[in-house]
Design a protein around this motif. Structure first.
Motif: not given
Length: 505
Positions: A215, A219-220, A222-223, A242, A245, A292, A296, A299, A358
């Motif tokens: 994850s 996310f790194t 994808y964001l 990002t 995150f 959102y 995130c 997560i 998701f």
């Protein structure tokens, strides 16, 4: 002196490695302006560094045990000079993809440090030490934050070329100050694999890390592009979000290791996967940017703590095979970062939104939560079995009707009866006939009133010998307070009693 600097050196190595690993995804908003790619190619070239970065973790973890972290780190950084230069000169999708594939070496170095560093510290600090090392994930945040800013002024090709200097410096640095005398493990790769591949804990930890670290990676990469295309943010703003995150996830990794050292690691994982489940469900409803963001960040917190906890469990369960297991588990984590972006893109192309992707994450996280709970209670059961097997006192478990359900090895040693001789039979087969009915009536009256009885009793062995034992009988109750079993623990005191009698006489 050399051993003392290995933690800061190897952590810095990981920072450099992860800075390089996310080079393409961090600069993708700039790269796609010069190199034309469709949505599928965009998702593939963004995720492709993860492939080699995942698969190489197994041999690199093994080689770190075999030849030492110094050589593995230095060689990796020198090899990375080739793909970084290739990416800086890329003008087609093919060149970019080839460079991205080789770039995976930078992500594979993770398994080197988690294998090497525990050799320098006691077990009680392994979770925290690996957590500190794992904080090298911050390298992804550094690139995600700084690369777009530098690219705004110098262009993305020059920004990539700057990494050539960084990699060259750290390659030389490892040769100069890496530990030349690190303890080596000479067991072959095949022998180590044979020793672990049937162990269910290996695959459970791999699944958990597939989710937590996967994850983080997913996310790194994808964001940045998602925030630009879905919410209309500018490229620098998306990069900074990002980076936020990544920073949160990275800073909480040592916290996860510390929690695992101090408290029960499996209980910490229960909290982690509960957070994953709730956050993924929230993200599946295509929320506003505010919701959102909360999802995130949840997560990020869950992934950070989970990453730290899992690498406390690896050396705990696999001490001698830590190198190969670290490689396999971290490989699965890396692959966890490769597949989700592709699946999300596939789902988006079919449905026009990311809800199903998701929701799938939430269900996998929920399944992992159930598996962690199962591991926790299995561990307690194994502990009880270990106690039964290794205690020197004989132990016999019966049901409420007096039928024997289980005995331990000490029972066999003291009475001569094997487990197969007595399980399913009534416990009165041990009676010697010396105690009368009134004795047993009084004994069971006390057990029913107080829950236990303790005292001397004459019993008979399998060979017919009568012996004196010190016996404790305890009533085992369920959560409702009802007696389900009786446990008897005893030891042979015949000789001890005889010696006392002899002294007194």
């Amino acid at each position: 002196m050399i051993s003392r600097i290995q933690l800061p050196l190897q952590t810095t190595n990981l920072i450099v490695g992860f800075m390089t690993w996310v080079l393409i995804s961090s600069l993708m908003p700039f790269i796609k302006e010069d190199i034309q790619m469709n949505a599928g190619q965009l998702a593939l070239v963004t995720a492709i560094p993860v492939i080699l970065g995942s698969l190489l973790r197994i041999p690199l973890g093994y080689m770190a045990n075999r030849i030492g972290a110094r050589i593995v780190f230095a060689t990796s950084f020198f090899v990375l000079l080739i793909p970084v230069y290739l990416i800086s000169e890329a003008n087609t999708f093919t060149m970019l993809a080839i460079g991205g594939l080789m770039l995976g070496v930078s992500g594979a170095v993770f398994s080197v440090g988690v294998t090497s560093l525990p050799k320098y510290y006691p077990k009680s600090r392994h979770g925290f030490v690996n957590g500190i090392y794992g904080a090298g994930n911050i390298g992804t945040a550094i690139t995600a934050f700084s690369a777009p800013v530098v690219a705004n002024y110098l262009g993305w090709t020059v920004t990539v070329k700057l990494f050539l200097i960084l990699l060259g410096v750290f390659g030389v640095l490892n040769l100069l100050v890496g530990d030349r005398h690190e303890k080596k493990v000479k067991t072959s790769l095949i022998e180590q694999l044979k020793g672990v591949y049937k162990n269910e804990k290996l695959w459970l930890l791999s699944l958990f890390y597939f989710i937590t670290f996967g994850s983080f990676v997913a996310f790194t990469i994808y964001l940045p592009n998602f925030l630009v295309t879905h919410f209309g943010l500018d490229k620098v703003d998306a990069g900074m979000r990002t980076a936020g995150f990544i920073v949160l996830c990275t800073l909480l990794r040592p916290v996860g290791g510390w929690l695992a050292d101090r408290y029960d690691a499996l209980k910490a994982l229960m909290v982690v996967f509960t957070g994953f489940t709730i956050a993924a469900v929230a993200l599946s409803f295509a929320p506003s940017i505010e919701i959102y963001t909360i999802g995130c960040l949840t997560i990020a917190m869950s992934a950070g703590i989970g990453n730290g906890v899992i690498f406390k469990l690896v050396p705990l369960y696999f001490h001698r095979e830590a190198g190969i297991v670290n490689g396999i588990v971290s490989c699965m984590g890396g692959l966890g970062g490769f597949f989700p972006p592709l699946i999300l893109m596939f789902v988006f192309n079919i449905t026009g939104h990311y809800a199903i992707g998701f929701m799938a994450l939430s269900q996998v996280a929920l399944a992992s939560l159930i598996l962690v709970i199962w591991m926790y209670y299995q561990g307690r059961l194994h502990l009880s079995n270990d106690i039964l097997r290794n205690t020197v006192e004989g132990i016999m478990i019966t049901d409420t009707d007096g039928k024997i359900k289980s005995v331990n090895p000490a029972f066999t040693k003291l009475t001569g009866y094997e487990s197969k001789d007595v399980v399913g039979k009534r416990a009165n087969l041990l009676k010697s006939g010396i105690q009368d009915a009134a004795f047993y009536k009084k004994m069971w009256k006390q057990i029913n009133e107080t829950g236990f009885w303790q005292g001397e009793i004459w019993n008979k062995k399998k060979n017919g010998d009568v012996y004196l034992e010190w016996l404790t009988i305890s009533a085992i109750k369920n959560d409702a307070g009802d007696v389900e079993h009786y446990a008897g623990m005893f030891s042979d005191v015949t000789d001890h009693k005889a010696k006392i009698t002899e002294v007194e006489g």
